[in-house]
Design a protein around this motif. Structure first.
Motif, PDB file in Angstrom:
ATOM      1  N   ARG A 172       0.835  -1.207   0.000  1.00  0.00           N
ATOM      2  CA  ARG A 172       0.000   0.000   0.000  1.00  0.00           C
ATOM      3  C   ARG A 172       0.869   1.257   0.000  1.00  0.00           C
ATOM      4  N   ARG A 173       1.994   1.222   0.721  1.00  0.00           N
ATOM      5  CA  ARG A 173       2.891   2.372   0.742  1.00  0.00           C
ATOM      6  C   ARG A 173       3.488   2.640  -0.640  1.00  0.00           C
ATOM      7  N   LEU A 174       3.938   1.568  -1.288  1.00  0.00           N
ATOM      8  CA  LEU A 174       4.534   1.723  -2.618  1.00  0.00           C
ATOM      9  C   LEU A 174       3.487   2.161  -3.642  1.00  0.00           C
ATOM     10  N   GLN A 175       2.284   1.589  -3.535  1.00  0.00           N
ATOM     11  CA  GLN A 175       1.224   1.958  -4.466  1.00  0.00           C
ATOM     12  C   GLN A 175       0.815   3.417  -4.251  1.00  0.00           C
ATOM     13  N   PHE A 176       0.773   3.823  -3.001  1.00  0.00           N
ATOM     14  CA  PHE A 176       0.451   5.225  -2.677  1.00  0.00           C
ATOM     15  C   PHE A 176       1.501   6.153  -3.289  1.00  0.00           C
ATOM     16  N   ARG A 177       2.764   5.766  -3.142  1.00  0.00           N
ATOM     17  CA  ARG A 177       3.828   6.586  -3.714  1.00  0.00           C
ATOM     18  C   ARG A 177       3.782   6.559  -5.236  1.00  0.00           C
ATOM     19  N   LEU A 178       3.495   5.387  -5.820  1.00  0.00           N
ATOM     20  CA  LEU A 178       3.409   5.284  -7.270  1.00  0.00           C
ATOM     21  C   LEU A 178       2.296   6.174  -7.810  1.00  0.00           C
ATOM     22  N   ASP A 179       1.169   6.192  -7.129  1.00  0.00           N
ATOM     23  CA  ASP A 179       0.062   7.055  -7.543  1.00  0.00           C
ATOM     24  C   ASP A 179       0.469   8.528  -7.472  1.00  0.00           C
ATOM     25  N   LYS A 180       1.206   8.883  -6.431  1.00  0.00           N
ATOM     26  CA  LYS A 180       1.680  10.260  -6.299  1.00  0.00           C
ATOM     27  C   LYS A 180       2.641  10.617  -7.441  1.00  0.00           C
ATOM     28  N   VAL A 181       3.585   9.698  -7.729  1.00  0.00           N
ATOM     29  CA  VAL A 181       4.572   9.939  -8.783  1.00  0.00           C
ATOM     30  C   VAL A 181       3.887  10.059 -10.139  1.00  0.00           C
ATOM     31  N   THR A 182       2.949   9.133 -10.394  1.00  0.00           N
ATOM     32  CA  THR A 182       2.231   9.153 -11.670  1.00  0.00           C
ATOM     33  C   THR A 182       1.441  10.448 -11.837  1.00  0.00           C
ATOM     34  N   SER A 183       0.795  10.855 -10.757  1.00  0.00           N
ATOM     35  CA  SER A 183       0.024  12.099 -10.796  1.00  0.00           C
ATOM     36  C   SER A 183       0.932  13.304 -11.042  1.00  0.00           C
ATOM     37  N   ARG A 184       2.081  13.298 -10.380  1.00  0.00           N
ATOM     38  CA  ARG A 184       3.010  14.417 -10.556  1.00  0.00           C
ATOM     39  C   ARG A 184       3.579  14.435 -11.976  1.00  0.00           C
ATOM     40  N   LEU A 185       3.891  13.275 -12.524  1.00  0.00           N
ATOM     41  CA  LEU A 185       4.388  13.215 -13.901  1.00  0.00           C
ATOM     42  C   LEU A 185       3.344  13.737 -14.871  1.00  0.00           C
ATOM     43  N   HIS A 186       2.114  13.393 -14.591  1.00  0.00           N
ATOM     44  CA  HIS A 186       1.019  13.874 -15.439  1.00  0.00           C
ATOM     45  C   HIS A 186       0.941  15.402 -15.396  1.00  0.00           C
ATOM     46  N   VAL A 187       1.079  15.976 -14.193  1.00  0.00           N
ATOM     47  CA  VAL A 187       1.052  17.432 -14.047  1.00  0.00           C
ATOM     48  C   VAL A 187       2.255  18.068 -14.736  1.00  0.00           C
ATOM     49  N   LEU A 188       3.432  17.465 -14.577  1.00  0.00           N
ATOM     50  CA  LEU A 188       4.643  18.009 -15.200  1.00  0.00           C
ATOM     51  C   LEU A 188       4.543  17.996 -16.719  1.00  0.00           C
ATOM     52  N   GLU A 189       3.908  16.957 -17.222  1.00  0.00           N
ATOM     53  CA  GLU A 189       3.718  16.881 -18.673  1.00  0.00           C
ATOM     54  C   GLU A 189       2.890  18.073 -19.173  1.00  0.00           C
ATOM     55  N   GLY A 190       1.864  18.413 -18.392  1.00  0.00           N
ATOM     56  CA  GLY A 190       1.039  19.572 -18.754  1.00  0.00           C
ATOM     57  C   GLY A 190       1.794  20.879 -18.619  1.00  0.00           C
ATOM     58  N   LEU A 191       2.596  20.983 -17.537  1.00  0.00           N
ATOM     59  CA  LEU A 191       3.378  22.211 -17.357  1.00  0.00           C
ATOM     60  C   LEU A 191       4.399  22.399 -18.468  1.00  0.00           C
ATOM     61  N   LEU A 192       4.981  21.283 -18.927  1.00  0.00           N
ATOM     62  CA  LEU A 192       5.957  21.376 -20.008  1.00  0.00           C
ATOM     63  C   LEU A 192       5.308  21.872 -21.296  1.00  0.00           C
ATOM     64  N   ILE A 193       4.100  21.402 -21.563  1.00  0.00           N
ATOM     65  CA  ILE A 193       3.353  21.887 -22.733  1.00  0.00           C
ATOM     66  C   ILE A 193       3.125  23.386 -22.611  1.00  0.00           C
ATOM     67  N   ALA A 194       2.809  23.817 -21.378  1.00  0.00           N
ATOM     68  CA  ALA A 194       2.561  25.249 -21.166  1.00  0.00           C
ATOM     69  C   ALA A 194       3.819  26.068 -21.415  1.00  0.00           C
ATOM     70  N   TYR A 195       4.954  25.593 -20.941  1.00  0.00           N
ATOM     71  CA  TYR A 195       6.199  26.338 -21.137  1.00  0.00           C
ATOM     72  C   TYR A 195       6.609  26.397 -22.623  1.00  0.00           C
ATOM     73  N   LEU A 196       6.326  25.304 -23.335  1.00  0.00           N
ATOM     74  CA  LEU A 196       6.664  25.289 -24.768  1.00  0.00           C
ATOM     75  C   LEU A 196       5.751  26.216 -25.561  1.00  0.00           C
ATOM     76  N   ASN A 197       4.593  26.499 -25.005  1.00  0.00           N
ATOM     77  CA  ASN A 197       3.636  27.388 -25.689  1.00  0.00           C
ATOM     78  C   ASN A 197       3.244  28.528 -24.754  1.00  0.00           C
ATOM     79  N   ILE A 198       4.206  29.094 -24.106  1.00  0.00           N
ATOM     80  CA  ILE A 198       3.940  30.042 -23.035  1.00  0.00           C
ATOM     81  C   ILE A 198       3.197  31.288 -23.510  1.00  0.00           C
ATOM     82  N   ASP A 199       3.557  31.816 -24.713  1.00  0.00           N
ATOM     83  CA  ASP A 199       2.898  33.039 -25.185  1.00  0.00           C
ATOM     84  C   ASP A 199       1.423  32.799 -25.464  1.00  0.00           C
ATOM     85  N   GLU A 200       1.124  31.679 -26.110  1.00  0.00           N
ATOM     86  CA  GLU A 200      -0.267  31.365 -26.434  1.00  0.00           C
ATOM     87  C   GLU A 200      -1.064  31.112 -25.162  1.00  0.00           C
TER      88      GLU A 200
END
Length: 755
Positions: A367-395
Motif C-alpha cells: 500500500r505504501r509503494l502503491q500510494f507513492r506510485l500514484d503520487k509519482v504518476t500524478s506528478r508526472l502527469h502534471v509536469l507533462e502539462g506544465l511542459l506543454i505550457a512552457y513550450l507554448n507560453i505566449d499562447e
C-alpha cells in the motif's frame, strides 16, 4: 422473538428478556475483546495504547521535540479518541514509558514515572512531561503514506487509524497482558535482533519449521538481568502451542562471603523480597542469614545483599531455599492470543505469529509503494502539462488574458486534462522563467526512474520481500540490542526442610494420656518416670532426632505432624497437642512415631487388623491431620510400633483371653492407608460383644528376646520359646502359660532402656 407494538403515536419493541440479555452480553464481550483488552497482531497495541501514540504524534511530540505535560496528551486522548477514565489512560501511558516494564519503551518521560520497587508510585499527570521515544518511529513513520485504514472516532467528528503501520513485530517485542471476557492474553517481550532474524529467515523461506525459528528466537527477553531457567525443550513447546509458562530466577553472585543479588525477575519488587526474607528471620525459620542490606543506587539499580551467619553456610543451598520461598523465583504465564488480520482473536504459535505479521507488513509496504506510485504518476502527469505550457507560453498567456473561462479553452487547445489545466492556472509568475523548464525536465527524469523502480518492486513478490528484508535489518541495526535475560536451564528450586535448619540431636518424644507432648534430650530417658500433671500419666514415647518430624496418631486413625524441635522441653509437663492440631471432637491421642521417611511402623487396632506403613506416608501439613488407619466402630487404636528390618522382623500379637501368635512380617502387606489385614483370628461373636480383643502387638527381630509385661511382672520369651507360638497370620494363636494370660504390653528386649 421480537415484535413491534403500536399505541397511537408511540411505537416500541417487545423482546424476550433472555434474548435481550444474551445479545447485550455478547455485544459487551466483543467490545471488551476487540476494543479494550487484546492487541492487534499488526502493531501489537491495544486501542488505548494506539490512541495515546497517535495523539502524541498529532501533538508534534516526536523524539526530537520538546516534551509537554502529560495532562495535555491525556486530555487530547480522552477528548478526541478514548472517552474513558483519565487515571486508567494515564497508567497505560506510564507503562509504555517505564524501561523496567517495557522492553522497548514507546514514551520518553521526564519526572517521576515510578520505580521497579513500586511501579505505581508515579507522579500525577499534571507534574510529569513526555514525548515519544525514538522507537515509536517504528510504528508511526509510514502513517501518512496510505498504509492503513482509518475510521471515525467515537463521535464521528475526526478520523483515527485502525492500526499503526509497524515496521517491526512490536506484538512480540514488547509483549502485553490483558483480560477480556472469556479469554486473556499474556505475551512476553522478546529481543529485537532475534525476532528480526527469524522474520528474515521466514521471508527467505516460508517453509522454515518452528524448530528452525526457535534457533533464532531463543526465548522471551524481559527488561531485567534475571535468568530464564525454563528448559529449551519447554520453551519450544510454548512456542509450538502458544500456551505455557516461563520461569525466571534472580541473578546473584558471591562477594567476600556475602551473597549479592544483581537481577530480579520481571515486575518483582526488591523491597518486597527483603520483607519476605526478613519475615522468615523474625519467625526463626531462617537461622542461616545474619543480616540483609539494600545497596541499590543509580549505578546498580538492583543490589540486594544477604549476609550468611557463617562461612560454613552453603550459598547454593541457601539461595535455593530463598528461590523457593520468596519472589526471587517466579513463574510467568504465556498465552499468545491476539487479534488477527481477519479481526478475530485466536491463540497462535510462534510461526503463525511471525507469518501473519509478515503478511501484514507485505500488505502495508504494498500500500505504501502503491500510494507513492500514484503520487509519482500524478506528478508526472502534471509536469507533462506544465511542459506543454512552457513550450507554448505566449499562447497560454494570451488565452488566460483574453478568455473569461480559460480552463476549458486550454484543455481543448492543448489536449490537457482538468488536473493539468488547473496546475497551469495555479502557476506563479516567478515560475515562468526559462530555468523552470529545465527543472521540470530534471524532475521528470527523476520521477520516471522512481516510477519504473516502484513498478518493478510491485510487480515482483521477490523484490518486495527483499525490500522488506532490508528495512527490517536496518531497523534491527538501529534499535536492536543484546539479550538482557540469559537463558540457563535449571531445575526448580526446593525449600530447605525445616529440619535442616536445626541441629540433629537425640531426643525422646513423650506423649501423656491427656494428649500433652514434650521432647526430652537424649535416649537414656525413663519416660514413665517423668513428672506428670495430677490425673495424667504416661501414654507412649518414641526415640528420634531433633531435626525429624514427630507423627502423632489419634483414636480415629488420623496422623498429625509436628517438628520435634518445636516441642517443649521435658523439664515441664508438656504442651497440649490440641493447640497445634485440630483432631475430631472426642478424639484422644494413642501413640507417637518419629524417624526417617522410609522407616516402617506397625499400625493396628484391638479388633485384630493392621498393616505396615512408611512413616513418610503419614506426614501431614494440614492441622486436621491425615486419615491413615481405618478404625472400625467400637475399636481402639493400639500404640504404633517400629519395624527395624522388614525382611527379617516378625509380628507378635497377644489377645485378651491369653492367646499368643507370632508370624513373619512379610505376611503382612505394606499400605499407605486402610484397615489392613487380620493379625489374629478372634471369633466374630466375641469380637462383636467386646468379650475378646487384641491387647498388644509389636514387631521384633527374629533373633531378639521378647519381653511380656503383665501388671508389675514380666516374662522373657527367648527365640526358641517364641518358636512354640509360630502360626499363620490370622489364626487364633496358642494359649500362654497359666498366670501370664493377662498381657499388658509386648516389648522387644533391644528396645528396653538399659538398667
Amino acid at each position: 422473538m421480537t415484535e413491534t407494538v403500536s399505541n397511537g403515536e408511540a411505537n416500541w419493541e417487545r423482546q424476550a428478556l433472555k434474548d435481550f440479555t444474551e445479545k447485550a452480553y455478547l455485544d459487551y464481550s466483543m467490545y471488551v475483546v476487540l476494543d479494550r483488552a487484546l492487541p492487534h497482531i499488526g502493531d501489537g497495541l491495544k486501542p488505548v495504547q494506539r490512541r495515546i501514540i497517535y495523539a502524541m504524534s498529532e501533538l508534534g511530540l516526536s523524539a526530537a521535540a520538546k516534551p509537554k505535560k502529560s495532562a495535555r496528551t491525556i486530555g487530547d486522548v480522552l477528548g478526541k479518541y478514548h472517552p474513558h477514565g483519565d487515571s486508567a489512560c494515564y497508567e497505560a501511558m506510564v507503562i509504555m514509558a517505564q524501561p523496567f516494564g517495557y522492553r522497548y519503551p514507546l514514551v520518553d518521560g521526564q519526572g517521576n514515572w515510578g520505580s521497579p520497587d513500586d511501579p505505581k508510585s508515579f507522579a500525577a499527570m499534571r507534574y510529569t512531561e513526555a514525548r515519544l521515544a525514538p522507537y515509536a518511529g517504528v510504528l508511526l513513520s509510514e502513517l501518512g503514506q496510505g498504509t492503513v485504514d482509518w475510521g471515525p472516532n467515537f463521535d464521528g467528528t475526526m478520523s483515527e487509524p485502525e492500526v499503526l503501520p509497524a515496521r517491526l513485530p512490536n506484538v512480540l517485542l514488547n509483549g502485553t497482558t490483558g483480560i477480556a471476557v472469556g479469554m486473556a492474553t499474556d505475551i512476553p517481550p522478546h529481543n529485537l535482533r532475534e525476532v528480526a532474524t527469524a522474520c528474515v529467515r521466514l521471508l527467505e523461506n516460508s517453509r522454515t519449521s518452528l524448530e528452525e525459528l526457535c534457533e533464532y528466537v531463543q526465548g522471551p527477553d524481559y527488561p531485567t538481568e534475571a535468568e530464564i531457567i525454563t528448559s529449551r525443550e519447554d520453551i519450544r513447546k510454548v512456542y509450538e502451542t502458544g500456551n505455557g509458562s516461563i520461569r525466571m530466577r534472580a541473578a546473584w553472585k558471591k562477594e567476600e562471603g556475602e551473597i549479592v543479588i544483581t537481577g530480579l525477575p520481571h515486575h518483582t519488587s526488591g523491597s518486597k523480597v527483603l520483607e519476605q526474607i526478613a519475615e522468615q528471620m523474625r519467625q526463626k525459620k531462617l537461622p542461616l542469614v545474619a543480616d540483609l542490606r539494600d545497596e541499590s543506587d543509580h549505578e546498580n539499580p538492583v543490589r540486594l545483599v544477604v549476609v550468611p551467619r557463617s562461612n560454613r553456610v552453603e550459598a547454593e543451598k541457601l539461595m535455593n531455599h530463598l528461590f523457593a520461598t520468596t519472589d526471587l523465583e517466579r513463574n510467568y504465564r504465556v498465552n499468545l492470543n491476539v487479534i488477527g488480520l481477519d479481526g478475530r482473536p485466536r491463540v497462535r504459535n510462534l510461526k503463525e505469529m511471525l507469518s501473519e505479521w509478515l503478511q501484514f507488513r507485505m500488505d502495508t509496504v504494498t500500500r505504501r509503494l502503491q500510494f507513492r506510485l500514484d503520487k509519482v504518476t500524478s506528478r508526472l502527469h502534471v509536469l507533462e502539462g506544465l511542459l506543454i505550457a512552457y513550450l507554448n507560453i505566449d499562447e497560454v498567456i494570451q488565452i488566460i488574458r483574453e478568455e473569461d473561462k480559460p480552463k476549458p479553452v486550454l484543455m481543448k487547445r492543448f489536449g490537457l486534462s482538468d488536473e493539468q489545466a488547473e496546475a497551469i492556472l495555479e502557476l506563479k509568475l516567478r515560475h515562468l522563467a526559462r530555468l523552470e523548464e529545465m527543472k521540470i525536465r530534471g524532475e521528470q527524469d527523476e520521477l520516471e526512474a522512481e516510477r519504473k523502480q516502484l513498478e518493478k518492486t510491485l510487480g515482483s513478490r521477490q523484490r518486495l520481500k527483499t525490500l522488506i528484508k532490508k528495512e527490517i535489518l536496518a531497523d534491527a541495526e538501529r534499535f536492536g540490542d543484546e539479550r538482557r535475560s540469559p537463558i540457563v536451564s535449571r531445575g526448580a528450586a526446593k525449600p530447605l526442610d525445616e529440619t535442616e535448619l536445626v541441629p540433629s540431636e537425640p531426643v525422646t518424644v513423650v506423649l501423656s494420656q491427656r494428649g500433652l507432648a514434650r521432647a526430652a534430650k537424649g535416649h537414656e530417658v525413663d519416660p514413665e518416670g517423668l513428672n506428670y500433671k495430677s490425673g495424667d500419666g504416661y501414654q507412649a514415647s518414641a526415640q528420634g532426632r531433633s531435626n525429624q518430624l514427630a507423627v502423632f496418631m489419634d483414636s480415629t486413625g488420623r496422623t498429625y505432624t509436628v517438628p520435634a524441635h518445636t516441642l517443649p522441653s521435658a523439664r515441664g509437663q508438656g504442651e497440649p497437642l490440641s493447640a497445634r492440631v485440630n483432631p475430631p471432637d472426642g478424639a484422644t491421642f494413642a501413640g507417637v512415631m518419629i524417624g526417617n521417611e522410609d522407616d516402617r511402623w506397625l499400625l493396628c487396632t484391638d479388633q485384630g487388623h493392621g498393616f505396615v506403613c512408611r512413616l513418610g506416608e503419614m506426614y501431614s501439613r494440614n492441622r486436621k491431620g491425615k486419615a491413615v488407619l481405618t478404625v472400625p466402630k467400637g475399636a481402639r487404636v493400639l500404640p504404633p510400633t517400629p519395624v527395624v528390618d522388614p525382611a527379617h522382623d516378625w509380628i507378635a500379637v497377644a489377645g485378651s483371653e491369653g492367646h499368643f501368635l507370632t508370624f513373619p512380617l512379610e505376611e503382612l502387606p505394606e499400605l499407605t492407608r486402610g484397615k489392613g489385614n487380620k493379625l489374629m483370628g478372634i471369633p466374630p461373636k466375641k469380637l462383636k460383644t467386646g468379650e475378646e480383643r487384641v491387647v498388644a502387638a509389636t514387631a521384633f527381630d527374629e533373633a531378639d528376646t521378647l519381653v511380656l509385661f503383665s501388671g508389675q511382672r514380666y516374662k522373657r520369651l527367648t527365640p526358641s520359646e517364641l518358636d512354640e507360638y509360630v502360626g499363620e497370620r490370622g489364626r487364633r494363636g496358642y494359649k500362654l502359660p497359666q498366670g501370664w494370660r493377662k498381657v499388658d504390653a509386648l516389648v522387644p528386649q533391644a528396645r528396653l532402656p538399659a538398667k
